[in-house]
Design an enzyme around this catalytic site. Structure first.
Site, mmCIF file in Angstrom:
data_model
loop_
_atom_site.group_PDB
_atom_site.id
_atom_site.type_symbol
_atom_site.label_atom_id
_atom_site.label_comp_id
_atom_site.label_asym_id
_atom_site.label_seq_id
_atom_site.Cartn_x
_atom_site.Cartn_y
_atom_site.Cartn_z
ATOM 1 N N THR A 32 138.857 -22.928 26.765
ATOM 2 C CA THR A 32 139.523 -22.768 28.050
ATOM 3 C C THR A 32 139.533 -21.307 28.482
ATOM 4 O O THR A 32 139.945 -20.427 27.722
ATOM 5 C CB THR A 32 140.973 -23.273 27.966
ATOM 6 O OG1 THR A 32 140.974 -24.590 27.422
ATOM 7 C CG2 THR A 32 141.637 -23.274 29.339
ATOM 8 N N SER A 98 137.693 -24.803 20.287
ATOM 9 C CA SER A 98 138.877 -25.216 21.029
ATOM 10 C C SER A 98 138.525 -26.349 21.998
ATOM 11 O O SER A 98 138.047 -27.397 21.559
ATOM 12 C CB SER A 98 139.495 -24.001 21.735
ATOM 13 O OG SER A 98 140.764 -24.314 22.257
ATOM 14 N N LEU A 99 138.739 -26.184 23.302
ATOM 15 C CA LEU A 99 138.313 -27.216 24.253
ATOM 16 C C LEU A 99 136.834 -27.530 24.063
ATOM 17 O O LEU A 99 136.415 -28.683 24.178
ATOM 18 C CB LEU A 99 138.573 -26.754 25.684
ATOM 19 C CG LEU A 99 137.993 -27.630 26.798
ATOM 20 C CD1 LEU A 99 138.554 -29.042 26.747
ATOM 21 C CD2 LEU A 99 138.236 -26.998 28.167
ATOM 22 N N ASP A 222 146.420 -20.944 13.019
ATOM 23 C CA ASP A 222 146.243 -21.359 14.417
ATOM 24 C C ASP A 222 147.579 -21.828 14.972
ATOM 25 O O ASP A 222 148.149 -22.811 14.500
ATOM 26 C CB ASP A 222 145.205 -22.473 14.497
ATOM 27 C CG ASP A 222 144.711 -22.737 15.920
ATOM 28 O OD1 ASP A 222 145.477 -22.480 16.868
ATOM 29 O OD2 ASP A 222 143.564 -23.194 16.068
ATOM 30 N N HIS A 249 143.699 -18.960 16.065
ATOM 31 C CA HIS A 249 142.932 -19.757 17.018
ATOM 32 C C HIS A 249 141.763 -18.951 17.589
ATOM 33 O O HIS A 249 140.692 -19.493 17.831
ATOM 34 C CB HIS A 249 143.843 -20.217 18.158
ATOM 35 C CG HIS A 249 143.193 -21.149 19.125
ATOM 36 N ND1 HIS A 249 143.077 -22.502 18.880
ATOM 37 C CD2 HIS A 249 142.609 -20.924 20.333
ATOM 38 C CE1 HIS A 249 142.466 -23.071 19.901
ATOM 39 N NE2 HIS A 249 142.170 -22.138 20.792
#
Length: 271
Positions: A32, A98-99, A222, A249
């Site tokens: 993101t 992530s995304l 994370d 993260h």
């Protein structure tokens, strides 16, 4: 950057993508508010002598111009597949952060015939209440105070050891870099729409359809997508391997050498 037209739920998206290198295909999917170069720059530099690397800008991110409105999981998968095909890749290895890990998983589940291997960092199956609350806050903050959003993202993305090692100058420089990613109405709107998409994604039904050899990388510290989410991914994807590493993260920026090494090791293992 090359551009390819992608049919999405709201119309046609002009999807920009990076392509470099030579050899088997390796498609990289960003998180993101980032781009392929932001999340994967060191890996691209390290592996472009062995792979043809393609890194699309998802709708709402980078140079891609999509029609606006809600962004669906299928819209994002369509960008990945369209960029790979436009770059001439018939099959490819796939990695996501992530995304991007969520989108990569969905791509592997929907198009198992295209994906030779899958590497996922900081992914999740579906947003729980804490994550949904977090993404709602992101959406509100980026529209009202993007600088505050950038500072909060910095403090939650980096691992505790990294944050402890920084002086005030390092914090200010990192905050400026994060703020730069959110400059301008288009970037803020895209970040808000991707944050909304984060909260609605559910991969549950797709996990059993993933056939590619899968490595799931979980950062111990994370605090955006907690490690139990990667455990849930590993439980749902057949024959997936879970690897726990130190860091937060933001591992692609915090310790890119480690992430690059683990992706390269998985690719070598598959080969």
């Amino acid at each position: 950057m090359p551009v390819v037209d992608v049919a999405v739920s709201g119309g046609i998206s002009k999807a920009h993508y990076l392509v470099t290198g030579s050899g088997p295909g390796l498609v990289l999917v960003h998180g993101t508010g980032a781009t392929g170069q932001v999340n994967w720059g060191p890996l691209i530099e390290a592996l472009s002598d062995r792979y043809t690397i393609v890194a699309p800008d998802l709708p709402g991110a980078g140079e891609t111009r999509d029609p606006g409105g809600p962004i669906t999981l299928h819209d994002m998968v369509a960008h990945v597949v369209a960029a790979a095909r436009d770059a001439g890749l018939e099959r490819f290895h796939l990695a996501g952060h992530s995304l991007g890990a969520v989108v990569a998983t969905a791509t592997a589940g929907l198009h198992p015939d295209l994906v030779d291997s899958l590497t996922l960092h900081a992914g999740w199956v579906r947003a729980d209440a804490q994550m949904a609350f977090q993404f709602e806050l992101w959406k509100e903050l980026v529209r009202t105070d993007p600088a505050a959003m950038a500072r909060m993202l910095l403090l939650t993305a980096m691992g505790k050891d990294t944050l402890r090692s920084w002086d005030r100058t390092a914090f200010d420089q990192a905050a400026a870099a994060f703020t730069g990613l959110l400059e301008g109405d288009r970037a803020q709107d895209g970040f808000a729409r991707l944050s909304e998409a984060n909260a609605t994604i559910d991969l549950t039904g797709l996990l059993p359809d993933v056939t590619a050899p899968t490595l799931i990388i979980s950062s111990a510290d994370d605090r955006i997508v907690f490690p139990h989410h990667q455990l849930e991914l590993a439980d749902g994807i057949p024959h997936a391997r879970l690897l726990r590493v130190p860091g937060g993260h933001g591992l692609p920026g915090e310790n890119p050498e480690l992430l690059t090494a683990k992706v390269a090791e998985h690719l070598a293992r598959v080969a």
